[in-house]
Design a protein around this motif. Structure first.
Motif, short mmCIF file in Angstrom:
data_model
loop_
_atom_site.label_atom_id
_atom_site.label_comp_id
_atom_site.label_asym_id
_atom_site.label_seq_id
_atom_site.Cartn_x
_atom_site.Cartn_y
_atom_site.Cartn_z
N PHE A 169 -4.93 -12.68 13.55
CA PHE A 169 -5.87 -11.58 13.67
C PHE A 169 -6.41 -11.21 12.29
N VAL A 170 -7.66 -10.79 12.26
CA VAL A 170 -8.33 -10.41 11.02
C VAL A 170 -8.31 -8.89 10.90
N TYR A 171 -7.98 -8.41 9.72
CA TYR A 171 -7.98 -6.97 9.43
C TYR A 171 -9.01 -6.71 8.35
N THR A 172 -9.88 -5.73 8.61
CA THR A 172 -10.95 -5.46 7.66
C THR A 172 -11.14 -3.96 7.51
N THR A 173 -11.71 -3.58 6.38
CA THR A 173 -12.05 -2.18 6.13
C THR A 173 -13.56 -2.04 6.10
N ASP A 174 -14.06 -1.00 6.75
CA ASP A 174 -15.47 -0.64 6.61
C ASP A 174 -15.50 0.55 5.67
N THR B 204 -9.19 8.83 8.40
CA THR B 204 -8.02 9.34 7.68
C THR B 204 -8.00 8.82 6.25
N ILE B 205 -8.28 7.54 6.08
CA ILE B 205 -8.34 6.93 4.75
C ILE B 205 -9.81 6.94 4.33
N LEU B 206 -10.11 7.67 3.26
CA LEU B 206 -11.50 7.78 2.83
C LEU B 206 -11.95 6.48 2.15
N HIS B 207 -13.02 5.91 2.66
CA HIS B 207 -13.62 4.71 2.07
C HIS B 207 -12.58 3.63 1.79
N PRO B 208 -11.87 3.16 2.81
CA PRO B 208 -10.84 2.14 2.60
C PRO B 208 -11.44 0.87 2.02
N ASN B 209 -10.69 0.25 1.12
CA ASN B 209 -11.21 -0.91 0.41
C ASN B 209 -10.23 -2.07 0.56
N GLY B 210 -9.38 -2.32 -0.44
CA GLY B 210 -8.44 -3.43 -0.37
C GLY B 210 -7.43 -3.24 0.74
N ILE B 211 -6.96 -4.36 1.31
CA ILE B 211 -6.03 -4.31 2.44
C ILE B 211 -5.11 -5.52 2.38
N TRP C 249 -10.79 4.10 -1.61
CA TRP C 249 -11.79 4.00 -2.66
C TRP C 249 -12.28 5.40 -3.02
N GLN C 250 -13.53 5.58 -3.36
CA GLN C 250 -14.05 6.80 -3.97
C GLN C 250 -13.72 8.04 -3.17
N GLY C 251 -13.18 9.04 -3.88
CA GLY C 251 -12.80 10.29 -3.26
C GLY C 251 -11.43 10.28 -2.65
#
Length: 200
Positions: free
Chosen positions: A114-119, A143-150, A164-166
């Protein structure tokens, strides 16, 4: 093994970087089964050998976000320009697996493929079935503001996400024994205004 590195006797750091002339990569990179660096110049996706010889792998895929290989040898690609997550076969044929996103960025794959991604823009963390279009589970929505790396831990029971930011926290989403996911929990103290890439 012809590996030039003895992993059991690594030199203590810091280790100086070595530039590979001719290798092509933007923000996200991956390595294929042959050890080639797979990356983008924001126009095409390339394979680069250790000596720096680059060849086009996927033409006309303008992206600069995450890349990750599936256990099948297919490549998952976050296309931040069109808001699409693609699955690309070893022959370079691409199939959309998630559409309608704004800025898919971080990406990883579990042992089941399965692929996991952040928008990042919509503050979403998603699980995507790479072989069924738009079969998507939302693991975090706002819940997670501007999620980036995973990235998963080595037991695949903890999914770590960088805010990420904020935000500036590392978050952990627990995976239960039945395969379901719990609510995101703060894993770290705030480490600054925003965190980008993440790896375990």
């Amino acid at each position: 093994c012809d590996c030039p590195v003895d992993c059991a006797n690594l030199e203590p750091g810091p280790i100086l970087p070595v530039k590979i002339p001719g290798a092509i990569a933007s923000e996200g990179i991956a390595f294929d089964a042959e050890g080639n660096l797979v990356g983008s110049n924001i126009q095409h996706i390339f394979r680069s050998t250790f000596d720096g010889t680059a060849s086009v792998f996927v033409p006309n895929l303008e992206q600069r976000a995450g890349l990750a290989f599936l256990p099948t040898g297919d490549l998952a690609v976050n296309d931040n320009f069109t808001g699409t997550v693609w699955r690309v076969t070893p022959a370079g044929v691409k199939y959309p697996i998630a559409t309608g996103l704004v800025y898919p960025n971080g990406i990883c794959v579990d042992m089941e493929g399965f692929v996991y991604t952040t928008d990042e823009t919509q503050s979403l963390v998603l699980r995507v079935d790479p072989y069924e279009q738009n079969v998507v589970d939302v693991l975090s929505d706002g819940t997670i503001l501007h999620p980036n790396g995973i990235a998963f831990d080595n037991t695949y029971t903890k999914l770590f996400v960088a805010g990420w930011q904020g935000d500036g926290f590392i978050w952990m989403i627990p995976r239960n024994e039945d395969g379901s996911f719990g609510a995101p929990e703060k894993f770290s103290i705030q480490l600054g205004n925003g965190l980008d890439g993440l790896e375990v």
